[in-house]
Design a protein around this motif. Structure first.
Motif, PDB file in Angstrom:
ATOM      1  N   GLY A  12       0.792  -1.227   0.000  1.00  0.00           N
ATOM      2  CA  GLY A  12       0.000   0.000   0.000  1.00  0.00           C
ATOM      3  C   GLY A  12       0.823   1.276   0.000  1.00  0.00           C
ATOM      4  N   SER A  13       2.162   1.149  -0.080  1.00  0.00           N
ATOM      5  CA  SER A  13       3.017   2.341  -0.046  1.00  0.00           C
ATOM      6  C   SER A  13       2.951   3.103  -1.367  1.00  0.00           C
ATOM      7  N   ASP A  14       3.369   4.374  -1.319  1.00  0.00           N
ATOM      8  CA  ASP A  14       3.421   5.178  -2.541  1.00  0.00           C
ATOM      9  C   ASP A  14       4.374   4.559  -3.558  1.00  0.00           C
ATOM     10  N   GLU A  15       5.474   3.968  -3.071  1.00  0.00           N
ATOM     11  CA  GLU A  15       6.446   3.385  -4.006  1.00  0.00           C
ATOM     12  C   GLU A  15       5.801   2.262  -4.829  1.00  0.00           C
ATOM     13  N   LEU A  16       5.084   1.371  -4.143  1.00  0.00           N
ATOM     14  CA  LEU A  16       4.426   0.280  -4.885  1.00  0.00           C
ATOM     15  C   LEU A  16       3.348   0.831  -5.816  1.00  0.00           C
ATOM     16  N   SER A  17       2.654   1.879  -5.374  1.00  0.00           N
ATOM     17  CA  SER A  17       1.633   2.495  -6.229  1.00  0.00           C
ATOM     18  C   SER A  17       2.274   3.053  -7.499  1.00  0.00           C
ATOM     19  N   GLN A  18       3.444   3.650  -7.342  1.00  0.00           N
ATOM     20  CA  GLN A  18       4.117   4.241  -8.505  1.00  0.00           C
ATOM     21  C   GLN A  18       4.614   3.161  -9.468  1.00  0.00           C
ATOM     22  N   VAL A  19       5.124   2.062  -8.917  1.00  0.00           N
ATOM     23  CA  VAL A  19       5.534   0.950  -9.784  1.00  0.00           C
ATOM     24  C   VAL A  19       4.321   0.374 -10.509  1.00  0.00           C
ATOM     25  N   ASP A  20       3.216   0.230  -9.776  1.00  0.00           N
ATOM     26  CA  ASP A  20       1.949  -0.244 -10.345  1.00  0.00           C
ATOM     27  C   ASP A  20       1.522   0.685 -11.497  1.00  0.00           C
ATOM     28  N   TYR A  21       1.612   1.995 -11.253  1.00  0.00           N
ATOM     29  CA  TYR A  21       1.217   2.990 -12.263  1.00  0.00           C
ATOM     30  C   TYR A  21       2.106   2.871 -13.503  1.00  0.00           C
ATOM     31  N   PHE A  22       3.413   2.768 -13.285  1.00  0.00           N
ATOM     32  CA  PHE A  22       4.362   2.621 -14.403  1.00  0.00           C
ATOM     33  C   PHE A  22       4.036   1.373 -15.222  1.00  0.00           C
ATOM     34  N   LEU A  23       3.858   0.238 -14.534  1.00  0.00           N
ATOM     35  CA  LEU A  23       3.621  -1.025 -15.244  1.00  0.00           C
ATOM     36  C   LEU A  23       2.284  -1.010 -15.985  1.00  0.00           C
ATOM     37  N   THR A  24       1.287  -0.378 -15.367  1.00  0.00           N
ATOM     38  CA  THR A  24      -0.032  -0.371 -16.001  1.00  0.00           C
ATOM     39  C   THR A  24      -0.048   0.578 -17.199  1.00  0.00           C
ATOM     40  N   ALA A  25       0.598   1.722 -17.055  1.00  0.00           N
ATOM     41  CA  ALA A  25       0.688   2.641 -18.197  1.00  0.00           C
ATOM     42  C   ALA A  25       1.459   1.982 -19.343  1.00  0.00           C
ATOM     43  N   LEU A  26       2.443   1.176 -18.971  1.00  0.00           N
ATOM     44  CA  LEU A  26       3.225   0.446 -19.981  1.00  0.00           C
ATOM     45  C   LEU A  26       2.334  -0.530 -20.750  1.00  0.00           C
ATOM     46  N   ALA A  27       1.280  -1.011 -20.092  1.00  0.00           N
ATOM     47  CA  ALA A  27       0.416  -2.044 -20.680  1.00  0.00           C
ATOM     48  C   ALA A  27      -0.879  -1.469 -21.253  1.00  0.00           C
ATOM     49  N   THR A  28      -0.973  -0.138 -21.304  1.00  0.00           N
ATOM     50  CA  THR A  28      -2.205   0.453 -21.830  1.00  0.00           C
ATOM     51  C   THR A  28      -2.495  -0.075 -23.232  1.00  0.00           C
ATOM     52  N   GLY A  29      -3.755  -0.458 -23.434  1.00  0.00           N
ATOM     53  CA  GLY A  29      -4.141  -1.028 -24.737  1.00  0.00           C
ATOM     54  C   GLY A  29      -4.141  -2.550 -24.716  1.00  0.00           C
ATOM     55  N   GLN A  30      -3.460  -3.136 -23.712  1.00  0.00           N
ATOM     56  CA  GLN A  30      -3.472  -4.606 -23.606  1.00  0.00           C
ATOM     57  C   GLN A  30      -4.716  -5.065 -22.840  1.00  0.00           C
ATOM     58  N   THR A  31      -5.031  -6.325 -23.012  1.00  0.00           N
ATOM     59  CA  THR A  31      -6.273  -6.868 -22.450  1.00  0.00           C
ATOM     60  C   THR A  31      -6.074  -7.376 -21.025  1.00  0.00           C
ATOM     61  N   ILE A  32      -7.055  -7.129 -20.186  1.00  0.00           N
ATOM     62  CA  ILE A  32      -7.016  -7.650 -18.807  1.00  0.00           C
ATOM     63  C   ILE A  32      -7.363  -9.138 -18.831  1.00  0.00           C
ATOM     64  N   ARG A  33      -6.441  -9.948 -18.306  1.00  0.00           N
ATOM     65  CA  ARG A  33      -6.615 -11.406 -18.305  1.00  0.00           C
ATOM     66  C   ARG A  33      -6.282 -11.930 -16.919  1.00  0.00           C
ATOM     67  N   PRO A  34      -7.175 -11.708 -15.955  1.00  0.00           N
ATOM     68  CA  PRO A  34      -6.839 -12.023 -14.560  1.00  0.00           C
ATOM     69  C   PRO A  34      -7.108 -13.470 -14.179  1.00  0.00           C
ATOM     70  N   ASN A  35      -6.601 -13.821 -13.002  1.00  0.00           N
ATOM     71  CA  ASN A  35      -6.946 -15.082 -12.318  1.00  0.00           C
ATOM     72  C   ASN A  35      -6.505 -16.339 -13.057  1.00  0.00           C
ATOM     73  N   ALA A  36      -5.364 -16.247 -13.693  1.00  0.00           N
ATOM     74  CA  ALA A  36      -4.817 -17.427 -14.376  1.00  0.00           C
ATOM     75  C   ALA A  36      -4.027 -18.281 -13.388  1.00  0.00           C
ATOM     76  N   TRP A  37      -3.928 -19.544 -13.695  1.00  0.00           N
ATOM     77  CA  TRP A  37      -3.160 -20.495 -12.869  1.00  0.00           C
ATOM     78  C   TRP A  37      -1.675 -20.188 -12.937  1.00  0.00           C
ATOM     79  N   ARG A  38      -1.046 -20.373 -11.822  1.00  0.00           N
ATOM     80  CA  ARG A  38       0.410 -20.285 -11.817  1.00  0.00           C
ATOM     81  C   ARG A  38       0.965 -21.253 -10.782  1.00  0.00           C
ATOM     82  N   PRO A  39       1.997 -22.006 -11.166  1.00  0.00           N
ATOM     83  CA  PRO A  39       2.579 -22.941 -10.182  1.00  0.00           C
ATOM     84  C   PRO A  39       3.489 -22.220  -9.228  1.00  0.00           C
ATOM     85  N   ARG A  40       3.840 -22.887  -8.157  1.00  0.00           N
ATOM     86  CA  ARG A  40       4.780 -22.311  -7.191  1.00  0.00           C
ATOM     87  C   ARG A  40       6.116 -22.142  -7.857  1.00  0.00           C
TER      88      ARG A  40
END
Lengths: 114, 274
Positions: free
Chosen positions: B246-274
């Motif tokens: 919940g820190s500002d730093e993580l929010s800023q990284v989140d913002y950077f990564l999401t802006a980087l992905a603008t135009g891409q499709t949201i594909r949530p809740n996929a399986w991932r192994p450990r």
């Protein structure tokens, strides 16, 4: 026949003695995630370590390491960015990931690779 | 900077000398990845490791939908529609009951000049209605809620645009954090997810940065792993103290990564192994 097999086993053990006398520690340091974890980025030849798909760093073998003497290898492991500024290799010595003696054992392991 | 000690040894070898603006950064990153992986479609970056690994891709397809996703989504829906003491609910805090909102987060809030992530927005709603707020890192509650809200935007195009000087500033802060080497291992996020994207760390191909905002949360061992949780895990692996959830730093990284992905499709809740 049994004697011949025994002789063969002894000969095999002697032939691998220079490596096995030094490799266990260095090999463990190469593999252990809490130590060098070098295996995450580099592949080792044959039975020298577990097979992986790792390819962030080059595969390591005797031929590749031929031009690397102990001093140069030690300096690389100590602080790789001094040789390759944009490398992703961790600074094992500078950041105290490994002690100096551990780096020495790793160097011995690398220089003994087939 | 909240953690000067973990940034003290920062090397910015991967960082362009001057900030060129979000659009230029996006174009530069896209071009570098395309040159390194001409056979991988940028839309496939959302598959994570599976974009680069046929075996992993087959496993992912065999586990679609993720076997444990249904339970997480049911819990997320329950929490999303649960009545507060005043009779309101999280669903009523957002337009259309939360449908399709996830594509527009994180947002830059003009008043506070801070990045508002989905986590922040959920907690703002709870606070407004006198409910206890949730830990951003709480996978069982916040993770399930975000899994559900993201599922309501599945198939939507991410629409986080960097349109003002302040937005550019926040994007740049996120970009700098992403490219800053830190921790004992001296990695930057970019060391793995841009410089070495598609290469194998052990037996796992490294996902490319532009896919990160599309695919979260993923489902691992019965839990929803959010983007912020992923970043915190990576920081731990780098030998750095993770920025607080919940820190500002993580929010800023989140913002950077999401802006980087603008135009891409949201594909949530996929399986991932450990």
């Amino acid at each position: 026949m049994r004697a011949a097999l025994r002789l063969l086993a002894i000969a095999g053990a002697l032939a691998s003695a220079p490596v096995s006398a030094q490799a266990p520690d260095g090999r463990a340091l190469f593999i252990r995630p809490d130590k060098g974890n070098c295996i995450a980025c580099h592949q080792l030849p044959g039975a020298a370590g577990p097979a992986t798909k790792a390819d962030i760093g080059p595969p390591l073998d005797g031929a590749r390491l031929k031009g690397w003497d102990s001093e140069k290898l030690r300096a690389l492991l100590e602080d790789p960015a001094r040789m390759v500024p944009d490398t992703v290799k961790p600074p094992y010595g500078r950041h105290r990931i490994l002690e100096a003696a551990e780096i020495d054992r790793l160097v011995e392991f690398l220089r003994a690779l087939p | 900077m909240r953690f000067p000690e973990i940034l003290a040894a920062a090397l910015l070898a991967l960082v362009p000398a001057a900030h060129a603006g979000a659009n230029a950064v996006r174009a530069d990153i896209a071009a570098r990845l395309a040159a390194a992986h001409p056979g991988v479609a940028p839309s496939d970056y959302a598959l994570g490791a599976a974009a680069f690994d046929a075996e992993r891709r087959a496993q992912l397809e065999a586990n679609t939908p993720a076997p444990e996703a249904a339970g997480i989504l049911a819990e997320g829906k329950r929490l999303w529609t649960r009545k507060f003491k005043n009779g309101r609910s999280l669903a009523q805090c957002f337009p259309n009951g939360g449908r399709r909102i996830a594509a527009a987060y994180p947002q830059l809030e003009a008043k506070s000049k801070r990045i508002v992530t989905l986590e922040t927005a959920v907690n703002q709603c709870l606070r407004t209605h006198g409910e206890p707020i949730l830990e951003a890192a709480d996978a069982a509650a916040m993770g399930a809620i975000l899994a559900y809200v993201r599922s309501l935007a599945e198939g939507q195009k991410i629409a986080v645009r960097v349109a003002t000087p302040l937005a550019e500033e926040r994007f740049e802060q996120g970009r700098r954090l992403y490219f800053t080497r830190m921790g004992q291992q001296n990695y930057a996020c970019a060391s793995c997810h841009l410089q070495s994207a598609g290469k194998y760390f052990g037996n796992t191909a490294l996902p490319a940065a532009p896919g990160a905002a599309s695919r979260w949360p993923y489902v691992r061992e019965g839990r929803a792993v959010t983007l912020q949780a992923q970043v915190r895990e990576c920081l731990e692996r780098m030998g750095a103290a993770p920025f607080p959830a919940g820190s500002d730093e993580l929010s800023q990284v989140d913002y950077f990564l999401t802006a980087l992905a603008t135009g891409q499709t949201i594909r949530p809740n996929a399986w991932r192994p450990r």
